[in-house]
Write an enzyme that holds these catalytic residues in place. Structure first.
Site, short mmCIF file in Angstrom:
data_model
loop_
_atom_site.label_atom_id
_atom_site.label_comp_id
_atom_site.label_asym_id
_atom_site.label_seq_id
_atom_site.Cartn_x
_atom_site.Cartn_y
_atom_site.Cartn_z
CG HIS A 1 81.31 70.43 38.98
ND1 HIS A 1 80.16 70.84 39.06
CD2 HIS A 1 81.80 70.47 40.35
CE1 HIS A 1 79.70 71.24 40.24
NE2 HIS A 1 80.80 71.10 41.00
CD GLU B 1 78.73 72.02 35.96
OE1 GLU B 1 78.48 70.81 36.84
OE2 GLU B 1 79.14 72.98 36.84
NE ARG C 1 76.57 73.64 42.70
CZ ARG C 1 77.34 73.04 43.36
NH1 ARG C 1 78.78 73.16 43.19
NH2 ARG C 1 76.92 72.14 44.22
#
Ligand code: DGY
Length: 326
Positions: free
Chosen positions: A285, A267, A238
């Site tokens: 991701h 992000e 993460r």
């Protein structure tokens, strides 16, 4: 009357079909970008919602969703949801553990190998027309086989990463909140060490912990300084577990050799310096993004929604305490 549910993002048609058997479904198959206000308006009369990691479920939104009974996140991580606030209101929160472990571990290895062997840099060099001839010292990288792999977070994904290291004859060190069972250590050929020892000894440090207040900036400037100058950092866990500004500085000044990243703070607006650095492999991701894994994640989230709204007992309940308040 069927319960009403909202699906915030585009999902697979077959999963939508499954939901329609049980619910009156509002979908977003056009994958329109919804701001907090759009989401709030759509949630006003819903009993359940199927969310993605980009939907922020916080107190302000919950205030405007008085009927909401369940939030089913299509992800194993759920730091986009204020779980404490859901619990206080008796709202069940579910995630999708288990189905993405192997795909995420595979991708972690793509980052390890890509960063060690400078794969994206090499491809850019070739595509940019710079490759004129073979050279003995061209684009030299680091050995993966025989190296030491340090795993931070030895849950299901960390273990799946460790099992793959056996094929590369690596020494595996790990650090976790709790030591894992001896049979797991044996199967993964992994040794439990302190975080400091792991950072100092590992050639590759790979992160597999959730993002929580405790893991915020778990890897920052001081941790990066404890790593070898030849070390490579991998993050497919993460954003926020790593202090990205500190990592940029460490990659620029040679504190560590390279990084392989799938996740970032803030992000999708990653630190702009990452784009200028050659010694970092970047992905958007996608560690769990295989067709079958993403389908299984969406199905699992749908089954959680069905179980929550029909029996009040979803299999992947994150906040069992919410049931007492519901
Ligand atoms: C997860 O499941 O938490 C991933 O980050 C989304 O693919």
């Amino acid at each position: 009357m069927k319960p009403k549910v909202l699906v915030t993002r585009e999902i697979f048609d077959e999963v939508l079909e499954l939901l329609r058997q049980h619910f009156e479904v509002s979908d977003n198959q056009g994958d329109a970008v919804w701001g907090p206000e759009d989401l709030a308006q759509r949630l006003a009369d819903k009993d359940g919602v199927m969310t993605s990691i980009v939907d922020r479920i916080d107190a302000a939104l919950l205030d405007r969703a008085p009927r909401l009974k369940v939030v089913a996140n299509i992800a194993v991580g759920y730091n986009n949801i204020d779980v404490a606030e859901c619990t206080r209101r008796g709202i069940l929160v579910t995630n999708t553990p288990g189905v993405l472990d192997e795909a995420t571990a595979d991708f972690t290895w793509a980052l390890i190998l890509g960063a060690a062997r400078r794969l994206t840099e090499a491809e850019a060099y070739l595509r940019g027309g710079q490759w004129k001839r073979w050279e003995l010292k061209q684009l030299l990288g680091a050995d993966v086989h025989g190296a030491t792999l340090g795993i931070i977070g030895m849950g299901r994904i960390g273990q799946a990463v460790a099992r793959r290291a056996l094929g590369f004859d690596m020494q595996v060190l790990y650090w976790n909140r709790h030591r894992v069972a001896p049979e797991v250590e044996r199967r993964c050929n992994a040794t439990f060490v302190s975080k400091e020892e792991l950072l100092a000894r590992s050639d590759f440090v790979t992160l597999h912990c959730p993002y929580t207040p405790e893991t915020h900036h778990l890897i920052g400037a001081s941790e990066l300084r404890k790593m070898k100058r030849t070390a490579i950092l991998i993050n497919a866990a993460r954003g926020g577990v790593v202090d990205d500004a500190a990592l940029v500085a460490a990659l620029r000044d040679g504190t560590i050799a390279a990084a392989g990243l799938d996740v970032y703070e803030n992000e999708p607006n990653l630190h702009p310096e990452f784009l200028r650095l050659k010694n970092v492999v970047l992905a958007p991701h996608i560690a769990s993004a295989t067709h079958s894994t993403r389908l299984n994640m969406a199905k699992k989230a749908a089954l959680n929604l069905v179980a929550a709204l029909t029996r009040g007992d979803p299999p992947d309940l994150v906040n069992p305490e919410a049931k007492r308040r519901g």
